[in-house]
Write an enzyme that holds these catalytic residues in place. Structure first.
Site, PDB file in Angstrom:
ATOM      1  N   ASP A   1       0.836  -1.211   0.000  1.00 52.78           N
ATOM      2  CA  ASP A   1       0.000   0.000   0.000  1.00 52.78           C
ATOM      3  C   ASP A   1       0.869   1.258   0.000  1.00 52.78           C
ATOM      4  O   ASP A   1       0.358   2.376  -0.041  1.00 52.78           O
ATOM      5  CB  ASP A   1      -1.018  -0.014   1.158  1.00 52.78           C
ATOM      6  N   SER A   2       2.199   1.072  -0.003  1.00 53.10           N
ATOM      7  CA  SER A   2       3.126   2.195  -0.226  1.00 53.10           C
ATOM      8  C   SER A   2       2.840   2.856  -1.572  1.00 53.10           C
ATOM      9  O   SER A   2       3.296   3.975  -1.820  1.00 53.10           O
ATOM     10  CB  SER A   2       4.575   1.705  -0.178  1.00 53.10           C
TER      11      SER A   2
ATOM     12  N   ASP B   1      -1.093  -6.437  -0.314  1.00 47.13           N
ATOM     13  CA  ASP B   1      -1.101  -5.760   0.983  1.00 47.13           C
ATOM     14  C   ASP B   1      -2.529  -5.313   1.331  1.00 47.13           C
ATOM     15  O   ASP B   1      -3.170  -4.623   0.530  1.00 47.13           O
ATOM     16  CB  ASP B   1      -0.192  -4.527   0.865  1.00 47.13           C
TER      17      ASP B   1
ATOM     18  N   LYS C   1      -0.732  -9.623   2.989  1.00 41.17           N
ATOM     19  CA  LYS C   1       0.021  -9.100   4.128  1.00 41.17           C
ATOM     20  C   LYS C   1      -0.887  -8.161   4.898  1.00 41.17           C
ATOM     21  O   LYS C   1      -1.690  -7.447   4.293  1.00 41.17           O
ATOM     22  CB  LYS C   1       1.269  -8.348   3.653  1.00 41.17           C
TER      23      LYS C   1
ATOM     24  N   GLU D   1      -0.901  -5.474   8.612  1.00 42.98           N
ATOM     25  CA  GLU D   1      -0.137  -4.867   9.703  1.00 42.98           C
ATOM     26  C   GLU D   1      -0.783  -5.207  11.037  1.00 42.98           C
ATOM     27  O   GLU D   1      -2.008  -5.102  11.184  1.00 42.98           O
ATOM     28  CB  GLU D   1      -0.095  -3.344   9.525  1.00 42.98           C
TER      29      GLU D   1
ATOM     30  N   GLU E   1       9.639  -3.948  10.376  1.00 43.52           N
ATOM     31  CA  GLU E   1       9.970  -2.625   9.812  1.00 43.52           C
ATOM     32  C   GLU E   1      10.409  -1.647  10.901  1.00 43.52           C
ATOM     33  O   GLU E   1       9.761  -1.541  11.963  1.00 43.52           O
ATOM     34  CB  GLU E   1       8.752  -2.051   9.059  1.00 43.52           C
TER      35      GLU E   1
HETATM   36  O1  KIV Z   1       3.513  -1.048   1.652  1.00 38.75           O
HETATM   37  C1  KIV Z   1       4.652  -1.518   1.535  1.00 38.75           C
HETATM   38  O2  KIV Z   1       5.327  -1.346   0.516  1.00 38.75           O
HETATM   39  C2  KIV Z   1       5.189  -2.261   2.657  1.00 38.75           C
HETATM   40  C3  KIV Z   1       6.647  -2.614   2.629  1.00 38.75           C
HETATM   41  C4  KIV Z   1       7.484  -1.417   2.771  1.00 38.75           C
HETATM   42  C5  KIV Z   1       6.988  -3.660   3.619  1.00 38.75           C
HETATM   43  O3  KIV Z   1       4.487  -2.560   3.563  1.00 38.75           O
END
Ligand code: KIV
Length: 267
Positions: A46-47, A85, A115, A117, A184
């Site tokens: 989600d970056s 994510d 993934k 958090e 992280e």
């Molecule tokens: O959103 C993302 O790219 C991430 C990575 C930096 C681990 O969570």
């Protein structure tokens, strides 16, 4: 290097002591290049809220946007494991909603894992998702969706109390069935301790050299994004300079009527 990377293959890499490589990807063209270069995991992070959409943080990213980008990445890969994510509020509201939303990454987008958090607070949600047969990667320490709770992107685990919390978060992800975990923004010794205590692989970002693998945001490591650059980012290329040079050459040649030339025209 041609064997398809699967979830069990990632587990075996830790057992064999082989380092795991992970990079973010958000579209077809990047996914093809990263996959062909041999990266093990493509994380549709989600970056993308920051490096693709230009938002100040990851919170505005929606599930539909994540599914859209994950579909594009899946089309570009042949070997790497694709992990989608789960964005803010797609898994926190209820376990049931989290399972449905996680399922969309596999069913609609073709990803092989998700993934999310969180650690102890997400234990039941992680267990519900993995029970549904959806492989899950955890993410603890400096979790960007908690930016407002942390008061900024600050290294976590500097004091004893917080170190204990992060260790417990990591243990909770493993106990709930996660197959891997992102660590992280934590001190290197804490990441090493967690890596030694867990049987599942740890993938570090700003967590030192002793994790089982490493992940970077592709726009950061290629020098495409420079709004802010965390200390842990290593620039492997300066694509911004290369792109700028190419675009300036195009502008110059069009203005000077040098492009298109004979070679790039039809008769
Ligand atoms: O959103 C993302 O790219 C991430 C990575 C930096 C681990 O969570």
């Amino acid at each position: 290097m041609t064997d398809k990377i699967t979830v069990p293959a990632i587990t075996k890499m830790k057992q064999r002591g082989e380092k795991i490589t992970c990079l973010t990807a958000y579209d077809y063209s990047f996914a093809r290049i990263l996959d062909a270069a041999g990266v093990d995991i493509l994380l549709v992070g989600d970056s993308l809220g920051c490096v693709v959409q230009g938002q100040g943080n990851t919170l505005p990213v929606t599930l539909d946007e994540m599914i859209y980008h994950t579909k594009a990445v899946v089309r570009g890969r042949t070997r790497a494991l694709v992990v989608g994510d789960m964005p803010f509020l797609s898994f926190q509201v209820s376990k049931e909603q989290a399972v449905r939303n996680a399922g969309r990454f596999l069913q609609d987008a073709g990803a092989e894992a998700v993934k999310l958090e969180g650690g102890v607070a997400m234990r039941k949600t992680i267990a519900a998702i993995t029970r549904a047969g959806i492989p899950l990667m955890g993410h603890v320490g400096l979790t960007p969706q908690s930016v407002h709770r942390f008061g900024g992107y600050k290294i976590q685990g500097k004091d004893k109390e917080r170190r204990k919390t992060i260790v417990n978060d990591a243990l909770a992800v493993e106990e709930a069935g996660g197959f891997a975990i992102v660590l992280e923004g934590i001190p290197a010794e804490l990441a090493q301790e967690i890596t030694e205590r867990l049987t599942i692989p740890t993938i570090g970002i700003g967590a030192g050299a002793n994790c089982d693998g490493q992940v970077l945001v592709i726009h950061d490591m290629l020098g495409l994004f420079d709004d802010f650059t965390p200390k842990f980012v290593k620039r492997y290329a300066d694509l911004k300079a290369i792109m700028t040079g190419a675009v300036e050459s195009f502008i110059k040649e069009v203005r000077e009527q040098k492009f298109p030339d004979e070679e790039h025209s039809f008769r």
